[in-house]
Design a protein around this motif. Structure first.
Motif, PDB file in Angstrom:
ATOM      1  N   SER A 125      17.360   7.522 -12.540  1.00 48.34           N
ATOM      2  CA  SER A 125      17.383   7.417 -13.996  1.00 48.34           C
ATOM      3  C   SER A 125      16.569   8.551 -14.628  1.00 48.34           C
ATOM      4  N   PRO A 126      17.077   9.148 -15.723  1.00 51.14           N
ATOM      5  CA  PRO A 126      16.355  10.250 -16.358  1.00 51.14           C
ATOM      6  C   PRO A 126      15.155   9.800 -17.189  1.00 51.14           C
ATOM      7  N   VAL A 127      15.070   8.506 -17.486  1.00 54.14           N
ATOM      8  CA  VAL A 127      13.944   7.974 -18.242  1.00 54.14           C
ATOM      9  C   VAL A 127      13.488   6.683 -17.567  1.00 54.14           C
ATOM     10  N   THR A 128      12.338   6.185 -17.985  1.00 49.75           N
ATOM     11  CA  THR A 128      11.811   4.953 -17.408  1.00 49.75           C
ATOM     12  C   THR A 128      12.717   3.768 -17.734  1.00 49.75           C
ATOM     13  N   VAL A 129      13.032   2.981 -16.728  1.00 49.28           N
ATOM     14  CA  VAL A 129      13.840   1.779 -16.896  1.00 49.28           C
ATOM     15  C   VAL A 129      13.180   0.637 -16.130  1.00 49.28           C
ATOM     16  N   GLU A 130      13.062  -0.502 -16.779  1.00 50.42           N
ATOM     17  CA  GLU A 130      12.633  -1.724 -16.102  1.00 50.42           C
ATOM     18  C   GLU A 130      13.851  -2.640 -15.999  1.00 50.42           C
ATOM     19  N   ARG A 131      14.010  -3.319 -14.870  1.00 51.11           N
ATOM     20  CA  ARG A 131      15.195  -4.140 -14.664  1.00 51.11           C
ATOM     21  C   ARG A 131      14.844  -5.478 -14.018  1.00 51.11           C
ATOM     22  N   PHE A 669      19.565  13.952 -37.304  1.00 52.27           N
ATOM     23  CA  PHE A 669      20.028  14.249 -35.955  1.00 52.27           C
ATOM     24  C   PHE A 669      18.900  13.959 -34.979  1.00 52.27           C
ATOM     25  N   THR A 670      19.198  13.216 -33.909  1.00 54.31           N
ATOM     26  CA  THR A 670      18.187  12.874 -32.910  1.00 54.31           C
ATOM     27  C   THR A 670      18.654  13.346 -31.535  1.00 54.31           C
ATOM     28  N   PRO A 671      18.050  14.397 -30.998  1.00 50.79           N
ATOM     29  CA  PRO A 671      18.428  14.908 -29.673  1.00 50.79           C
ATOM     30  C   PRO A 671      17.584  14.304 -28.553  1.00 50.79           C
ATOM     31  N   ARG A 672      18.116  14.441 -27.335  1.00 52.94           N
ATOM     32  CA  ARG A 672      17.368  14.078 -26.136  1.00 52.94           C
ATOM     33  C   ARG A 672      17.714  15.055 -25.025  1.00 52.94           C
ATOM     34  N   ILE A 673      16.723  15.534 -24.316  1.00 48.92           N
ATOM     35  CA  ILE A 673      16.928  16.401 -23.164  1.00 48.92           C
ATOM     36  C   ILE A 673      16.145  15.796 -22.001  1.00 48.92           C
ATOM     37  N   SER A 674      16.807  15.670 -20.864  1.00 47.34           N
ATOM     38  CA  SER A 674      16.132  15.096 -19.707  1.00 47.34           C
ATOM     39  C   SER A 674      16.560  15.809 -18.446  1.00 47.34           C
ATOM     40  N   GLY A 675      15.678  15.801 -17.472  1.00 51.12           N
ATOM     41  CA  GLY A 675      15.973  16.393 -16.181  1.00 51.12           C
ATOM     42  C   GLY A 675      15.423  15.535 -15.069  1.00 51.12           C
ATOM     43  N   VAL A 676      16.205  15.381 -14.005  1.00 50.09           N
ATOM     44  CA  VAL A 676      15.777  14.625 -12.833  1.00 50.09           C
ATOM     45  C   VAL A 676      15.861  15.546 -11.624  1.00 50.09           C
ATOM     46  N   PHE A 677      14.742  15.758 -10.968  1.00 51.16           N
ATOM     47  CA  PHE A 677      14.674  16.657  -9.821  1.00 51.16           C
ATOM     48  C   PHE A 677      14.421  15.844  -8.551  1.00 51.16           C
ATOM     49  N   THR A 678      15.332  15.947  -7.594  1.00 47.26           N
ATOM     50  CA  THR A 678      15.191  15.245  -6.320  1.00 47.26           C
ATOM     51  C   THR A 678      14.337  16.088  -5.391  1.00 47.26           C
ATOM     52  N   VAL A 679      13.097  15.650  -5.173  1.00 46.98           N
ATOM     53  CA  VAL A 679      12.167  16.416  -4.335  1.00 46.98           C
ATOM     54  C   VAL A 679      12.336  16.061  -2.864  1.00 46.98           C
ATOM     55  N   ALA A 680      12.929  14.885  -2.613  1.00 48.02           N
ATOM     56  CA  ALA A 680      13.224  14.421  -1.259  1.00 48.02           C
ATOM     57  C   ALA A 680      14.188  13.256  -1.417  1.00 48.02           C
ATOM     58  N   PRO A 681      14.887  12.890  -0.372  1.00 51.84           N
ATOM     59  CA  PRO A 681      15.782  11.737  -0.502  1.00 51.84           C
ATOM     60  C   PRO A 681      15.045  10.520  -1.050  1.00 51.84           C
ATOM     61  N   ASN A 682      15.618   9.906  -2.075  1.00 54.33           N
ATOM     62  CA  ASN A 682      15.044   8.716  -2.721  1.00 54.33           C
ATOM     63  C   ASN A 682      13.695   8.980  -3.382  1.00 54.33           C
ATOM     64  N   ASN A 683      13.419  10.223  -3.730  1.00 48.76           N
ATOM     65  CA  ASN A 683      12.189  10.579  -4.439  1.00 48.76           C
ATOM     66  C   ASN A 683      12.548  11.555  -5.549  1.00 48.76           C
ATOM     67  N   ASN A 684      12.287  11.144  -6.802  1.00 49.19           N
ATOM     68  CA  ASN A 684      12.723  11.925  -7.956  1.00 49.19           C
ATOM     69  C   ASN A 684      11.622  12.062  -8.984  1.00 49.19           C
ATOM     70  N   ILE A 685      11.509  13.242  -9.533  1.00 50.97           N
ATOM     71  CA  ILE A 685      10.624  13.499 -10.668  1.00 50.97           C
ATOM     72  C   ILE A 685      11.500  13.626 -11.909  1.00 50.97           C
ATOM     73  N   ARG A 686      11.121  12.970 -12.983  1.00 48.51           N
ATOM     74  CA  ARG A 686      11.901  13.003 -14.217  1.00 48.51           C
ATOM     75  C   ARG A 686      11.048  13.546 -15.355  1.00 48.51           C
ATOM     76  N   VAL A 687      11.666  14.332 -16.203  1.00 48.97           N
ATOM     77  CA  VAL A 687      11.011  14.882 -17.389  1.00 48.97           C
ATOM     78  C   VAL A 687      11.978  14.700 -18.555  1.00 48.97           C
ATOM     79  N   SER A 688      11.455  14.282 -19.694  1.00 52.71           N
ATOM     80  CA  SER A 688      12.348  14.090 -20.841  1.00 52.71           C
ATOM     81  C   SER A 688      11.637  14.403 -22.139  1.00 52.71           C
ATOM     82  N   TYR A 689      12.429  14.895 -23.067  1.00 51.48           N
ATOM     83  CA  TYR A 689      12.012  15.024 -24.471  1.00 51.48           C
ATOM     84  C   TYR A 689      13.016  14.199 -25.268  1.00 51.48           C
ATOM     85  N   GLN A 690      12.502  13.208 -25.972  1.00 53.43           N
ATOM     86  CA  GLN A 690      13.379  12.334 -26.736  1.00 53.43           C
ATOM     87  C   GLN A 690      12.911  12.269 -28.184  1.00 53.43           C
ATOM     88  N   THR A 691      13.843  12.008 -29.047  1.00 47.24           N
ATOM     89  CA  THR A 691      13.502  11.758 -30.440  1.00 47.24           C
ATOM     90  C   THR A 691      14.058  10.392 -30.828  1.00 47.24           C
TER      91      THR A 691
END
Length: 962
Positions: A125-131, A669-691
């Motif tokens: 997920s590109p942003v924090t999600v609780e489920r 206008f409300t933009p959002r930019i996000s990036g998810v980088f897979t540093v290893a299998p099942n390990n991801n760093i996410r960065v986002s700018y949201q409005t």
């Protein structure tokens, strides 16, 4: 509805129909997934096309069906928490794909939709999600899934009553939180007129809930106005996937060791029925009924509504006592001013008597001797009828009358509101599948109940009801839906108005010109002055005066009190004689979305969508300024999102934006930019700018309501509302300067130079916005350890707050207005959170901690961050600690903090709670018995100032076919 809009909806619908049937050749796979050891079907198992976003899950019978335009061969991935992941190559369509999975130790394989409006693994997920999934819902230790939301990372709840709770994340919590979106099956769950989310009143029962997904922080780029602090999506079970009859009965007790009520019974019944005929037609119906005695708000601290702080004193020690949960005592007056008014009235009505009294007082005789002389000397016989005025004149002459504000004697909340809580909700839906991937749905959700809600006042919601009705067509890549929310306030009323009008019913605060001494304050002043003239201390004189003025007071529990109370509660506010609000506000909403990713052969992902919304405000002048007119608000918007995996699919970049326009405000206008980088299998760093942004609520725009026992009027912040009360031309005074002026008046030397005018912005109140930056990491550190952490920084602009102002009128009075305005400058907040899950054998150990802090504040901004700096949760569970027996325990602690709201303000102490349950599964009859409780140590606490304290709730429940 306009012809243009009707044509637009028709054209949009045809577009989706055409596109859905023109997607090209698709591959459909279906089958059943079983537990390898037991051979039992497995519900809730995730089925995903490897490397793509297409996903589904198995139903209660372990069956799944998935269609895609992906060219064969491709690979599907089968995942389930606690089981080993399985991959299977697909070479073409099949309807008999039977697979088995075996127990393992896999975390983080849940599929979520909310973050990108398309299925994806929660790890990506590109942003924090609780489920919270269907299996977790069965194991919760809290009485309901809604109560268990508190265990999620960074989530907090404001409890106003047993069935009314508000969800929030990342600060600026409030009662009836309007900065947090809640959706039930795609329908906005907010009451359009009263502006609170009704997830507990008209929502989904535990039996019918498939999953909850919660997005902390801004989410306007995909979900439009609102959700500036978060969005929660609640999804019910599809009758094709979950069939049969289920029911649950729960009984228990609360109010243990509660001096107000003693032990009280708690009962709840939930029923669900679903049936499908083949794979074409299915229906579903649910029913839920809850009955209990509500928590009672009994905060009797002395609240200074001018400075909005708690002060020392009670009804005995402070003549101007104003209890937080006491109503009717908001009405007050200055005893020195009342005495002078009586003096002036007597001088005008009887100049000769006034002169005679002054001459007698000037003789130097004591008050007792003067009374004796007037009663016995025939010379003064004409003065005897006016003898009650002698004490006022004497005390004013001797300067023994204090400049003290005095409030009327109020009534405790327990004597005014209805604590016999009931909640009844039902839902039904019909589903028709044109193909395995295209489904039409007609759905209704309706609920009614009795509860207590905190807004700018405490509202007794009696027979309150809301209905939501939806038509939807959805496919694998699109949906079109239309729904309406119909709000009806029933017999609901405002507690402070009720308390004040009961006081006025037995004795008016101010008597008529023909008989001024019949007023409560006049009688108080006469009795007080007489006592002071007789040599009584100020405290004794005030207590004696209250006893005189309160003669004839209606006493709670008597027939006379109940008759007057019911008459006022059933008369509308607009009549000028009642406390009832008559809200019949409606919302109509239309929206659609299309995912073009498959049509583009997944070269990149592209989604487009749009929505249109109409608010019809109808309160008959009891809430809004709509006594003589209809008020409508139109909102529309459109959005798009583009995503692409780069660098050998190690990095996923998503860019989205949305444009929205409302009747009273400029488009934004409300933009959002996000990036998810897979540093290893099942390990991801996410960065986002949201409005994100939030339009002023319907009440922020058009409210026109008397509160605090008539001492204050809440009005909308639009220019037309400000013009209605001439607040642009007859400029009001600031709250601080007016209080300074009152201090000078009390000293006998009024200083008008202290008064400072407040200048309202000519544009009126405007939408608030936020820029949110977040960085996070989520990953598996081995198969048994899942970690999720994030940090955020938010900058709010045009933050919607409120000001209290005082406007001088020709009668030299200063009526008080509460007006929503935008804070000048920027408000910042920041925080971080960490969550872990660890599988220790068959035990699931979990924990999370969150930190939230407010940063820079404009000088005039009233701090309503209303959030503890630190809170944490700890959990321990085992689905089968011994054969068919499982348990779950959750501990929660949060820091103390200061709560500030339009109702009251004060310290919320730190507290901790412990929830626990143990369950016995009876497979032979598909049933489960659960014994548990929330706050089982029965340490009473409150989550927001002025709301009730919450104790333990112990229960035992039986569930068939969970």
């Amino acid at each position: 509805m306009s012809k243009t809009f009707t044509r637009a909806i028709f054209a949009l619908s045809m577009l989706f129909f055409t596109a859905s049937f023109a997607q090209g050749q698709s591959v459909t796979i279906s089958g059943i997934i079983k537990d390898k050891a037991t051979k039992e079907p497995m519900p809730g198992v995730g089925v995903t096309i490897k490397g793509r976003t297409t996903a589904t899950s198995t139903n209660s019978a372990g069956r799944f069906s998935l269609s895609t335009t992906e060219k064969a061969p491709f690979t599907i991935v089968i995942t389930y928490v606690g089981y080993t992941t399985v991959e299977k190559e697909i070479t073409g369509s099949t309807s008999s794909l039977d697979l088995e999975i075996e127990a393992g130790v896999t975390l983080g394989q849940d599929v979520v939709i909310s973050a990108s409006r398309t299925p994806e693994r929660i790890l990506e997920s590109p942003v924090t999600v609780e489920r919270m999934g269907v299996n977790a819902i069965k194991e919760i230790s809290a009485p309901s899934f809604y109560d268990a939301l508190n265990n999620m990372k960074g989530v907090e709840i404001s409890t106003q009553s047993l069935t009314f709770k508000s969800i929030n994340t990342r600060g600026f919590n409030s009662n009836g939180n309007t900065r947090f979106n809640q959706y039930v099956d795609g329908m906005d769950n907010q009451a359009p007129g009263l502006n609170f989310s009704v997830g507990n009143i008209v929502g989904i029962s535990d039996l019918d809930l498939d999953n909850v997904e919660l997005l902390p922080g801004a989410s306007s780029a995909l979900y439009g106005a609102g959700g500036i602090n978060g969005t929660m999506l609640m999804t019910s079970k599809n009758p094709f996937d979950y069939q049969g009859v289920s029911f649950q009965f729960k009984t228990g007790i609360n109010h243990v060791n509660d001096d107000n009520t003693g032990n009280q019974e708690y009962k709840q019944l939930d029923v669900r029925m679903a049936k499908a005929w083949g794979n074409k037609f299915a229906i579903k119906g649910t029913f839920s009924f809850l009955q209990a005695q509500d928590w009672q708000a009994d905060n009797y601290n002395n609240f200074d509504r001018t400075s909005r702080t708690v002060k020392s004193g009670n009804r005995v020690t402070d003549p101007n006592y104003d209890g937080v949960n006491v109503y009717g005592d908001e009405t007050n007056s200055n005893i020195l001013s009342v005495s002078r008014s009586l003096q002036q009235g007597f001088a005008a009505a009887s100049p000769a008597g006034f002169a005679a009294f002054n001459n007698l007082i000037g003789s130097g005789a004591s008050y007792a001797n003067l009374v004796t002389a007037i009663n016995t000397n025939p010379v003064y016989a004409t003065l005897r009828p006016a003898l009650p005025y002698l004490g006022v004149l004497y005390s004013l002459n001797k300067n023994t009358t204090s400049s003290q504000d005095v409030s009327r004697t109020g009534y405790n909340e327990a004597n005014l509101v209805d604590y016999d809580t009931e909640s009844m909700k039902m839902s039904g839906s019909m589903h028709y599948r044109f193909s395995p991937t295209i489904e039409a749905i007609a759905q209704l959700n309706w609920g009614t109940g009795t509860s207590v809600y905190t807004g700018s006042d405490r509202y007794s919601l009696r027979n309150f009801n809301i209905g939501q009705y939806k038509l939807e067509l959805k496919g694998q890549d699109f949906f079109v839906r239309a729904y309406t929310t119909q709000e009806r306030s029933g017999d609901s009323y405002i507690s402070s108005i009720l308390g004040s009008f009961i006081n006025e019913a037995y004795k008016p605060s101010v008597g008529p010109a023909a008989n001024p001494t019949s007023g409560w304050f006049a009688q108080y002043a006469l009795a007080y002055s007489t006592a002071r003239a007789q040599g009584a201390t100020d405290e004794v004189a005030h207590n004696a005066a209250r006893g005189v003025a309160d003669q004839g007071r209606l006493m709670p529990g008597t027939t006379q009190f109940n008759t007057v109370k019911n008459g006022i509660a059933n008369a509308t506010i607009s009549s000028g004689q009642g406390a009832k609000f008559d809200d019949k506000t409606n919302l109509y909403h239309y929206e659609g979305m299309y995912n073009l990713s498959n049509a583009l052969n997944n070269v990149f992902e592209l989604q487009v969508g749009g929505s249109y919304r109409i608010y019809q405000l109808r309160s008959g002048g009891t809430i809004f300024d709509d006594l003589t007119r209809d008020l409508n608000i139109d909102e529309y918007g459109a959005y798009a999102q583009l995503s692409k995996k780069l660098f050998q699919e190690k990095f996923k970049l998503s860019v989205s934006g949305r444009y929205d326009k409302s009747t009273n405000f400029d488009g934004r206008f409300t933009p959002r930019i996000s990036g998810v980088f897979t540093v290893a299998p099942n390990n991801n760093i996410r960065v986002s700018y949201q409005t994100g942004y939030r339009n002023p609520t319907t009440q922020n725009q058009y409210i026109d309501l008397s509160v605090a026992g008539g001492r204050q009027r809440l009005i909308g912040g639009l220019p037309e509302s400000l013009n209605k009360y001439n607040l642009f031309t007859n400029k009001p005074y600031t709250d601080a300067s007016y209080r300074a002026y009152l201090t000078s008046v009390s000293t006998g030397a009024p200083n008008r130079a202290l008064l400072q005018t407040y200048d309202f912005d000519a544009r009126g109140v405007r939408p608030e916005s936020v820029q949110a930056y977040e960085v996070g990491y989520k990953g598996l550190l081995g198969p048994r350890f899942l970690i999720d952490t994030y940090a955020y920084y938010n900058t709010y602009k045009d933050f919607i707050t409120a000001v209290d102002v005082y406007q001088e009128n020709p009668a030299n009075n200063f009526p008080k207005f509460g007006v929503p305005v935008n804070a000048k400058g920027e408000v910042t907040s920041y925080g971080a959170a960490l969550g872990i899950d660890y599988l220790m054998g068959d035990y699931n150990v979990s924990g999370n901690v969150s930190y939230n802090e407010i940063g820079d504040l404009p000088a005039e901004y009233i701090n309503d961050f209303n959030t503890p700096k630190v809170r944490y949760n700890l959990g321990l569970g085992n689905k089968e600690v011994i054969k068919n027996i499982g348990f779950n325990v959750n501990y929660r602690w949060q820091d103390g903090f200061y709560w500030n709201s339009s109702f009251s303000s004060g310290e919320v102490p730190s507290f901790s709670t412990l929830d626990a349950q143990i369950n016995l599964k009876i497979p032979s009859v598909k049933s489960m018995i659960k014994v548990g409780g929330s706050n089982i140590l029965n340490k009473y606490y409150f989550t927001s100032y002025g709301n009730p304290s919450v104790g333990a709730l112990y229960y035992i429940g039986f569930t068939y076919n969970p």
